[in-house]
Scaffold this motif. Structure first.
Motif, PDB file in Angstrom:
ATOM      1  N   ASP A 254       1.617  -0.197   3.104  1.00 13.47           N
ATOM      2  CA  ASP A 254       1.916   0.727   2.012  1.00 13.47           C
ATOM      3  C   ASP A 254       2.612  -0.068   0.916  1.00 13.47           C
ATOM      4  O   ASP A 254       3.774  -0.446   1.050  1.00 13.47           O
ATOM      5  N   LEU A 255       1.896  -0.349  -0.175  1.00 15.43           N
ATOM      6  CA  LEU A 255       2.449  -1.163  -1.250  1.00 15.43           C
ATOM      7  C   LEU A 255       3.613  -0.490  -1.960  1.00 15.43           C
ATOM      8  O   LEU A 255       4.441  -1.170  -2.566  1.00 15.43           O
ATOM      9  N   ASP A 256       3.682   0.829  -1.894  1.00 13.42           N
ATOM     10  CA  ASP A 256       4.740   1.549  -2.598  1.00 13.42           C
ATOM     11  C   ASP A 256       6.059   1.537  -1.836  1.00 13.42           C
ATOM     12  O   ASP A 256       7.074   2.013  -2.352  1.00 13.42           O
ATOM     13  N   THR A 257       6.057   1.006  -0.611  1.00 10.15           N
ATOM     14  CA  THR A 257       7.301   0.817   0.151  1.00 10.15           C
ATOM     15  C   THR A 257       7.352  -0.650   0.613  1.00 10.15           C
ATOM     16  O   THR A 257       7.195  -0.940   1.803  1.00 10.15           O
ATOM     17  N   PRO A 258       7.560  -1.589  -0.323  1.00  9.51           N
ATOM     18  CA  PRO A 258       7.450  -3.018   0.007  1.00  9.51           C
ATOM     19  C   PRO A 258       8.444  -3.498   1.052  1.00  9.51           C
ATOM     20  O   PRO A 258       8.123  -4.391   1.838  1.00  9.51           O
ATOM     21  N   GLU A 259       9.663  -2.924   1.082  1.00 10.09           N
ATOM     22  CA  GLU A 259      10.643  -3.368   2.071  1.00 10.09           C
ATOM     23  C   GLU A 259      10.167  -3.034   3.481  1.00 10.09           C
ATOM     24  O   GLU A 259      10.239  -3.874   4.394  1.00 10.09           O
ATOM     25  N   ALA A 260       9.655  -1.809   3.665  1.00 12.34           N
ATOM     26  CA  ALA A 260       9.138  -1.414   4.981  1.00 12.34           C
ATOM     27  C   ALA A 260       7.899  -2.219   5.335  1.00 12.34           C
ATOM     28  O   ALA A 260       7.686  -2.569   6.498  1.00 12.34           O
ATOM     29  N   ALA A 261       7.071  -2.532   4.329  1.00 13.48           N
ATOM     30  CA  ALA A 261       5.865  -3.327   4.575  1.00 13.48           C
ATOM     31  C   ALA A 261       6.226  -4.724   5.057  1.00 13.48           C
ATOM     32  O   ALA A 261       5.594  -5.254   5.987  1.00 13.48           O
ATOM     33  N   LEU A 262       7.246  -5.331   4.442  1.00 17.53           N
ATOM     34  CA  LEU A 262       7.666  -6.664   4.861  1.00 17.53           C
ATOM     35  C   LEU A 262       8.233  -6.624   6.274  1.00 17.53           C
ATOM     36  O   LEU A 262       7.977  -7.533   7.082  1.00 17.53           O
ATOM     37  N   GLN A 263       8.977  -5.585   6.598  1.00 18.40           N
ATOM     38  CA  GLN A 263       9.525  -5.444   7.941  1.00 18.40           C
ATOM     39  C   GLN A 263       8.399  -5.328   8.968  1.00 18.40           C
ATOM     40  O   GLN A 263       8.440  -5.946  10.042  1.00 18.40           O
ATOM     41  N   SER A 264       7.372  -4.559   8.634  1.00 13.93           N
ATOM     42  CA  SER A 264       6.222  -4.410   9.524  1.00 13.93           C
ATOM     43  C   SER A 264       5.516  -5.738   9.740  1.00 13.93           C
ATOM     44  O   SER A 264       5.135  -6.083  10.866  1.00 13.93           O
ATOM     45  N   LEU A 265       5.352  -6.508   8.656  1.00 13.29           N
ATOM     46  CA  LEU A 265       4.730  -7.823   8.777  1.00 13.29           C
ATOM     47  C   LEU A 265       5.573  -8.759   9.638  1.00 13.29           C
ATOM     48  O   LEU A 265       5.040  -9.512  10.458  1.00 13.29           O
ATOM     49  N   ARG A 266       6.871  -8.720   9.468  1.00 13.72           N
ATOM     50  CA  ARG A 266       7.749  -9.590  10.254  1.00 13.72           C
ATOM     51  C   ARG A 266       7.620  -9.276  11.741  1.00 13.72           C
ATOM     52  O   ARG A 266       7.606 -10.189  12.574  1.00 13.72           O
ATOM     53  N   ASP A 267       7.488  -7.986  12.081  1.00 16.43           N
ATOM     54  CA  ASP A 267       7.381  -7.589  13.480  1.00 16.43           C
ATOM     55  C   ASP A 267       6.048  -8.006  14.088  1.00 16.43           C
ATOM     56  O   ASP A 267       5.980  -8.330  15.278  1.00 16.43           O
ATOM     57  N   THR A 268       4.981  -7.983  13.275  1.00 14.40           N
ATOM     58  CA  THR A 268       3.651  -8.267  13.813  1.00 14.40           C
ATOM     59  C   THR A 268       3.263  -9.744  13.715  1.00 14.40           C
ATOM     60  O   THR A 268       2.690 -10.300  14.652  1.00 14.40           O
ATOM     61  N   VAL A 269       3.584 -10.381  12.589  1.00 15.40           N
ATOM     62  CA  VAL A 269       3.215 -11.785  12.380  1.00 15.40           C
ATOM     63  C   VAL A 269       4.218 -12.703  13.063  1.00 15.40           C
ATOM     64  O   VAL A 269       3.846 -13.706  13.669  1.00 15.40           O
TER      65      VAL A 269
END
Length: 285
Positions: A254-269
């Protein structure tokens, strides 16, 4: 804490001239990283003038301008610019419309016998009015030629991405035998110097979801993904590892919630995030 405040103040005051506004390299962060690692190993709170000097020398070269307006000179020369987190719609004199993705820029040259656009950075969606005069869009080393259709273009590191929604387009890129014709649902990708241009079928609703803030990606360079997410973030996102930048990842954000998106990427990548003054978020394995 007072020393850190002084460091940040010094950094913000070191606004560099135009020639220093080149894109930052991971090497520029090495001094600061070494200082941080050394502090952790020694178990001391090293907040002194030495660390402040390292910060100024290692990161201060790019200064406050790099932090807040990294594309300042490009923006001044561009015809249309969108701000971070903003998707901007515009109508050209020939009736064509363009939706600029966040933190994107284009130049436009429309006359009675010429229709040319250059995507300088970011991404854009084009709905081109029909005309006998070809509509050409330059993106990096590539070019799209159409007479009337709907398509998206995103600049990538060392290439670009084109998704066709309606009509047909011809994509030209160095190293290809000639222009490649796309049909609806085709996606042209040139990403990184190692891979040749490729064309594949994609789900149009997923490939164009960024228009509504939903970004779907498949086997995308992590560096290109973070560059996309940064255009929606308040601060800078810097990858300090070539290996991490070249990883291929799939998913949706979700580009409109970049902080949550980065957190999701950190957890998966799987990477660490270090906060630096500015604000800058440093990503490393």
């Amino acid at each position: 804490m007072a020393a850190w405040a002084e460091i940040e103040s010094l950094w913000q005051q070191t606004a560099a001239p135009g020639q220093r506004l080149a894109k930052i390299e991971a090497a520029e962060l090495a001094v600061y990283l070494e200082a941080m690692d050394l502090r952790q190993k020694r178990g001391r709170g090293v907040r002194n003038a030495t660390l402040g000097l390292l910060l100024v020398l290692g990161l201060g070269l790019t200064g406050g301008v790099w932090l807040n307006k990294p594309h300042l000179w490009q923006d001044l020369a561009a015809d249309y610019v969108s701000q971070r987190g903003e998707r901007r719609q515009m109508t050209l004199t020939d009736g064509s419309t363009i939706l600029l993705d966040a933190d994107s820029a284009i130049n436009v040259d429309i006359t009675a016998d010429r229709r040319r656009v250059e995507l300088l950075r970011g991404a854009a969606s084009f709905r081109v009015s029909h005309s006998a005069v070809p509509f050409r869009v330059r993106f990096g080393e590539g070019e799209v030629t159409v007479h009337g259709t709907v398509f998206d273009i995103q600049l990538l590191q060392g290439g670009g991405l084109v998704v066709l929604q309606e009509g047909s387009v011809a994509v030209s890129y160095p190293g290809m035998d000639g222009p490649r014709m796309l049909t609806p649902g085709d996606q042209f990708v040139r990403s990184g110097a190692q891979l040749p241009p490729q064309v594949s079928q994609v789900e149009i609703s997923d490939a164009t979801g960024w228009r509504d803030g939903r970004f779907v990606f498949e086997m995308m360079r992590f560096g290109d993904l973070i560059a996309t997410l940064e255009r929606y973030s308040a601060g800078r996102l810097v990858i300090a590892s070539d290996m991490l930048a070249e990883r291929r990842v799939s998913g949706s954000l979700d580009l409109d919630t970049p902080e949550a998106a980065l957190q999701s990427l950190r957890d998966t990548v799987g990477f660490t995030v270090t906060s630096l003054p500015g604000p800058v978020l440093l990503l490393r394995p």
